[in-house]
Motif scaffolding. Structure first.
Motif: not given
Ligand code: SF4
Length: 537
Positions: A226-228, A157-160, A220-221, A179-180
């Motif tokens: 859900a995580r971010l 989970a990457i915060i952009s 994946v999205m 965004a992620a």
């Protein structure tokens, strides 16, 4: 295992290759750098090592943006079997120093170096590493550890972006507010001669898919959503739209699940032409980075495309466009380059990147220039990033003049088109007017979400920009004022009240920021430590 990016600070000149002109802020560095306090500033994490960490079972620490001292403490405070260092080419001096530090402070560790720095010919003789990894690193690391290199890719989970800032104000960047990042593939099969990413992952005709199908990508999205709590995704794929079956299957799944996601993508003109505007809008494409290069270039991706009409059409559908133009192509001369820059600015894109034509190690262009004996020997690798001066002999433009033309391109685009923040507001309003009554509920939902910001904070920013530009650029100020009135006509009293209350505050923060920048203020990303499988260690 320790995976680390190179040490900072980054936005100041130093003996390890940091350069004030080349800070760790992509937009401020190469897109909005002439826009002063209106420049969009943000940091992006080191996604390559994040992906590797998420896809190995070994206990692993990830160190992002450490100081030298942070790095020294980490390798002395733990017993690492492997220290993996990821870097781009300009930071080769830092990689050299970090290898030296590992040998001294943690002599039993194996040193692995990867990332674009690995494309430097003869790197083995410049740094003291045990392994240099060229190309995709997840599979390499899995093989090295004796794990299955064909196993499914687990996406972190990457915060952009982090530390986002504009007009002297920090923007929220926690879960739900930004965004992620999703990385479906690496590389690009178009193989443009200057392109480092394409070359690094195999060159023309080659790329590596982490997610082959739209179904895999959708799953994946959903997981990252859900995580971010993310509604928007920054799709970090050099040419996402080129692979139409995957994108169209993703659209089918989004429709079936009622997902109103917004997508920021990179795509070449030939890839965009595979879609109707309606398909792009339904897919949620709200921001698009496209290479415009030059009207007289011969890149296959641009053949038969009128890029000015294409960018105008995308904007009419609410899609913000970041156009990218190359300064210093072979056919450029002091006589024609200003006309070409003027042409680039006439696209009136929301953002515009300008880059010097640069033979970067590993690319076909680099090999060509080397064969022609045109590479300049005395250019430090730390200066080979396309935002300073040529690193090769150009037939008509001198090295010093290359910088003057590049700088002028940024200034001219800003002077002619105004701040990018104003331009994206204008494009968002176009999208709203066109799609607010769309029969597709997902499209309506996405556009309304974006417009919530335009009716409030963005409108206050328009208020402040209109006043700030009155003295320095009356034409731009009037255009901003016209847009502000249109926004207020759409959103009524609330937007007017917000502009009147918040606008003066933003004007004050903008002027304070201008003063700080004039005094040499710079920004650095925070050091981040993330441990995974650590309890097992
Ligand atoms: S289309 Fe873009 S990403 Fe692909 S090779 Fe050309 S410059 Fe690189």
């Amino acid at each position: 295992m320790l995976l680390t990016s190179v040490f900072g600070p980054y936005a100041q000149d130093d003996e390890f290759g940091s350069r004030a002109i080349n800070p760790m802020e992509l937009y401020n560095n190469q897109v909005t750098r002439a826009q002063g306090a209106f420049s969009l500033r943000m940091f992006h994490r080191s996604w390559g090592i994040m992906m590797i960490q998420a896809n190995i079972s070994a206990p692993c620490t990830l160190l992002d943006f450490p100081t030298r001292l942070d790095f020294a403490r980490e390798i002395t405070g733990n017993e690492y079997d492997v220290v993996g260092i990821s870097s781009i080419i300009v930071n080769v001096g830092k990689v050299r120093e970090m290898c030296r530090m590992v040998r001294r402070l943690s002599p039993r560790s194996v040193v692995v170096v990867g990332g674009h720095v690995a494309a430097i010919p003869g790197l083995e003789g410049m740094i003291d590493a045990d392994y240099i990894v060229r190309g995709e690193g997840i599979a390499w690391m899995r093989r090295y550890l004796g794990e299955d290199d064909q196993a499914a890719i687990c996406h972190p989970a990457i915060i952009s972006a982090l530390g986002s800032r504009i007009m002297g104000v920090h923007l929220p960047d926690g879960p739900g507010s930004t965004a992620a990042t999703i990385i479906p593939s690496v590389g690009c099969p178009m193989g443009c001669n200057f392109c480092t990413t394409s070359a690094f992952f195999g060159g023309k005709g080659k790329f590596v898919n982490f997610y082959e199908t739209g179904d895999e990508l959708f799953d994946v999205m959903c997981s990252v959503e859900a995580r971010l709590q993310a509604h928007n995704f920054f799709i970090m794929d050099e040419n996402f739209l080129l692979y139409r079956p995957r994108a169209m299957r993703l659209l089918e799944r989004m429709k079936a699940a009622g997902k109103s996601w917004g997508l920021s993508v990179f795509a070449s003109a030939n890839a965009i032409s595979k879609y109707t505007m309606r398909e792009l809008v339904e897919l949620g494409v709200s921001w698009l980075w496209m290479g415009l290069e030059s009207p007289h270039s011969s890149y296959a991706k641009l053949q038969g495309t009128d890029t000015r009409s294409l960018t105008a059409e995308l904007r009419e559908h609410g899609i913000r466009v970041l156009g990218s133009t190359i300064v210093g192509l072979e056919h450029h001369t002091p006589e024609n380059i200003e006309k070409e820059i003027e042409y680039a600015a006439s696209h009136n894109t929301d953002f515009h990147q300008f880059m010097l034509y640069t033979p970067v190690p590993g690319t076909p262009l680099y090999r060509e220039m080397k064969e022609q004996n045109r590479l300049l020997d005395d250019v430090d690798m730390a200066d080979v990033h396309g935002q300073y001066k040529f690193n090769f002999r150009h037939a008509a433009i001198s090295r010093d003049d290359s910088k003057k033309f590049l700088d002028w391109a940024f200034v001219r685009d800003f002077e002619r088109n105004g701040p990018s923040l104003y331009r994206i507001c204008r494009t968002m309003l176009q999208g709203w007017k066109r799609y607010k009554d769309s029969p597709d509920a997902r499209v309506r939902e996405r556009i309304s979400r974006e417009m919530g910001q335009l009716g409030s904070g963005y409108n206050a920013a328009l208020w402040a920009m209109e006043r700030e530009f009155r003295k320095v650029n009356r034409a731009v100020s009037e255009q901003i004022g016209e847009l502000r009135r249109e926004v207020q006509a759409e959103f009524g009293v609330a937007s007017r009240v917000t502009a009147n209350l918040l606008g003066p505050v933003l004007l004050w923060t903008t002027r304070r920021e201008e003063k700080r920048l004039a005094a040499g203020w710079t920004y650095e990303p925070p050091a981040i430590v993330e441990r995974r499988n650590w309890a097992a260690a």
